[in-house]
Motif scaffolding. Structure first.
Motif, PDB file in Angstrom:
ATOM      1  N   GLY A 173      -1.664  -5.360   0.969  1.00  0.00           N
ATOM      2  CA  GLY A 173      -2.511  -4.365   1.615  1.00  0.00           C
ATOM      3  C   GLY A 173      -2.103  -2.933   1.328  1.00  0.00           C
ATOM      4  N   GLU A 174      -0.921  -2.738   0.724  1.00  0.00           N
ATOM      5  CA  GLU A 174      -0.504  -1.376   0.398  1.00  0.00           C
ATOM      6  C   GLU A 174      -1.535  -0.757  -0.547  1.00  0.00           C
ATOM      7  OE1 GLU A 174       3.212   1.200  -1.506  1.00  0.00           O
ATOM      8  OE2 GLU A 174       3.220  -0.990  -1.647  1.00  0.00           O
ATOM      9  N   THR A 175      -1.932   0.462  -0.229  1.00  0.00           N
ATOM     10  CA  THR A 175      -2.941   1.156  -1.013  1.00  0.00           C
ATOM     11  C   THR A 175      -2.270   2.300  -1.765  1.00  0.00           C
ATOM     12  OG1 THR A 175      -4.610   0.575   0.652  1.00  0.00           O
ATOM     13  CG2 THR A 175      -5.169   2.339  -0.886  1.00  0.00           C
ATOM     14  N   VAL A 176      -2.466   2.336  -3.081  1.00  0.00           N
ATOM     15  CA  VAL A 176      -1.736   3.265  -3.941  1.00  0.00           C
ATOM     16  C   VAL A 176      -2.687   3.886  -4.951  1.00  0.00           C
ATOM     17  CG1 VAL A 176       0.346   1.859  -3.691  1.00  0.00           C
ATOM     18  CG2 VAL A 176      -1.125   1.526  -5.690  1.00  0.00           C
ATOM     19  N   SER A 177      -2.229   4.969  -5.569  1.00  0.00           N
ATOM     20  CA  SER A 177      -2.997   5.530  -6.681  1.00  0.00           C
ATOM     21  C   SER A 177      -2.604   4.805  -7.961  1.00  0.00           C
ATOM     22  CB  SER A 177      -2.720   7.033  -6.828  1.00  0.00           C
ATOM     23  OG  SER A 177      -1.511   7.258  -7.528  1.00  0.00           O
ATOM     24  N   VAL A 178      -3.424   4.920  -8.983  1.00  0.00           N
ATOM     25  CA  VAL A 178      -3.120   4.276 -10.259  1.00  0.00           C
ATOM     26  C   VAL A 178      -1.915   4.930 -10.936  1.00  0.00           C
ATOM     27  CG1 VAL A 178      -5.469   3.461 -10.668  1.00  0.00           C
ATOM     28  CG2 VAL A 178      -4.796   5.745 -11.465  1.00  0.00           C
ATOM     29  N   ASN A 179      -1.450   6.062 -10.404  1.00  0.00           N
ATOM     30  CA  ASN A 179      -0.290   6.760 -10.945  1.00  0.00           C
ATOM     31  C   ASN A 179       0.960   6.583 -10.092  1.00  0.00           C
ATOM     32  OD1 ASN A 179      -1.453   8.158 -13.346  1.00  0.00           O
ATOM     33  ND2 ASN A 179      -2.797   9.029 -11.803  1.00  0.00           N
ATOM     34  N   GLY A 180       0.937   5.601  -9.172  1.00  0.00           N
ATOM     35  CA  GLY A 180       2.132   5.266  -8.412  1.00  0.00           C
ATOM     36  C   GLY A 180       2.356   6.029  -7.135  1.00  0.00           C
ATOM     37  N   THR A 181       1.350   6.722  -6.622  1.00  0.00           N
ATOM     38  CA  THR A 181       1.467   7.445  -5.358  1.00  0.00           C
ATOM     39  C   THR A 181       1.165   6.514  -4.194  1.00  0.00           C
ATOM     40  OG1 THR A 181       0.632   9.423  -6.486  1.00  0.00           O
ATOM     41  CG2 THR A 181       0.703   9.483  -4.074  1.00  0.00           C
ATOM     42  N   HIS A 182       2.107   6.407  -3.232  1.00  0.00           N
ATOM     43  CA  HIS A 182       1.844   5.614  -2.029  1.00  0.00           C
ATOM     44  C   HIS A 182       0.863   6.374  -1.152  1.00  0.00           C
ATOM     45  CE1 HIS A 182       2.570   3.040   1.487  1.00  0.00           C
ATOM     46  NE2 HIS A 182       2.609   4.163   2.187  1.00  0.00           N
TER      47      HIS A 182
END
Length: 233
Positions: A173-182
């Protein structure tokens, strides 16, 4: 799942790989005694490009997105100045050196966000890259967006409000950017997916010469009503 931030947890960033498998389907039809050979190629991809439409897709990602990067899990430190007076230090810790913790509940209401945000449609950007991550409100009023966010303690987005070109949801369920930003977590409720997101994780400025609230071209034009999302693994 979302708690107040008290200590960073190291992680990292890496690129996920997409695979493409193809199968060739042939069919022979007899029309008036004449054989017609029909050959079609069906391509199945692990992650298709995000589509704007009435059935938004939840784009899944894997742990490779959060492998070691140049700055924790991120490709770089967060910007030196963030929107709405958000703390750069808090943003950097939560976005780049953390996988589980969050800004404290109600933090977003202590900033100038409510006063300064574009009530017609605000674009929320990655504080590292400046890429658009969420656009809200879509399919509801500004007040409905605020009310839901106040009820839960963090800015809360629905599937149609996510810029899926730039956002992924991991298995937990962790939502992140495609560049690794939490960014936060997907915490579904009776209405469906609900993305509970740190304001410090989406308070970036546009870095490409665009206005901060310029949405991705065409985003939301066909998504102004709530609908059940489909999912892409």
């Amino acid at each position: 799942l979302l708690m107040e931030f008290n200590s960073p947890e190291s992680g990292g960033k890496g690129a996920s790989k997409r695979t493409c498998s193809q199968s060739v389907v042939g069919a022979t039809l007899m029309v008036g005694g004449v054989a017609i050979l029909l050959v079609g190629v069906i391509a199945t991809r692990a992650a298709e490009p995000a589509r704007v439409g009435a059935r938004p897709r939840i784009m899944r990602g894997d742990e490779a997105l959060m492998a070691a990067g140049k700055h924790g899990t991120c490709v770089a430190p967060v910007q030196s100045s963030l929107r709405w007076g958000c703390s750069v230090q808090t943003s950097d810790q939560i976005c780049c050196f953390n996988r589980h913790f969050a800004e404290y509940a109600g933090y977003w209401e202590t900033t100038s966000f409510v006063k300064e945000a574009n009530q017609e449609r605000t674009v929320f950007r990655d504080p590292v890259t400046g890429l658009p991550l969420f656009v809200a409100p879509i399919g509801r009023s500004w007040q409905a967006f605020l009310d839901e966010s106040k009820r839960h303690g963090w800015p809360s987005f629905r599937t149609a409000e996510v810029v899926w070109d730039n956002v992924r949801v991991l298995g937990n369920g962790e939502t992140v950017s495609v560049n690794g930003t939490h960014l936060g977590h997907n915490l579904p409720d009776a209405k469906g997916a609900r993305f509970c997101i740190n304001l410090v994780s989406i308070a970036g400025h546009a870095l490409d010469g665009h206005d901060d609230d310029d949405p991705p071209p065409g985003f939301g034009m066909e998504s102004d009503s709530e609908s059940e999302p489909t999912e892409v693994a």
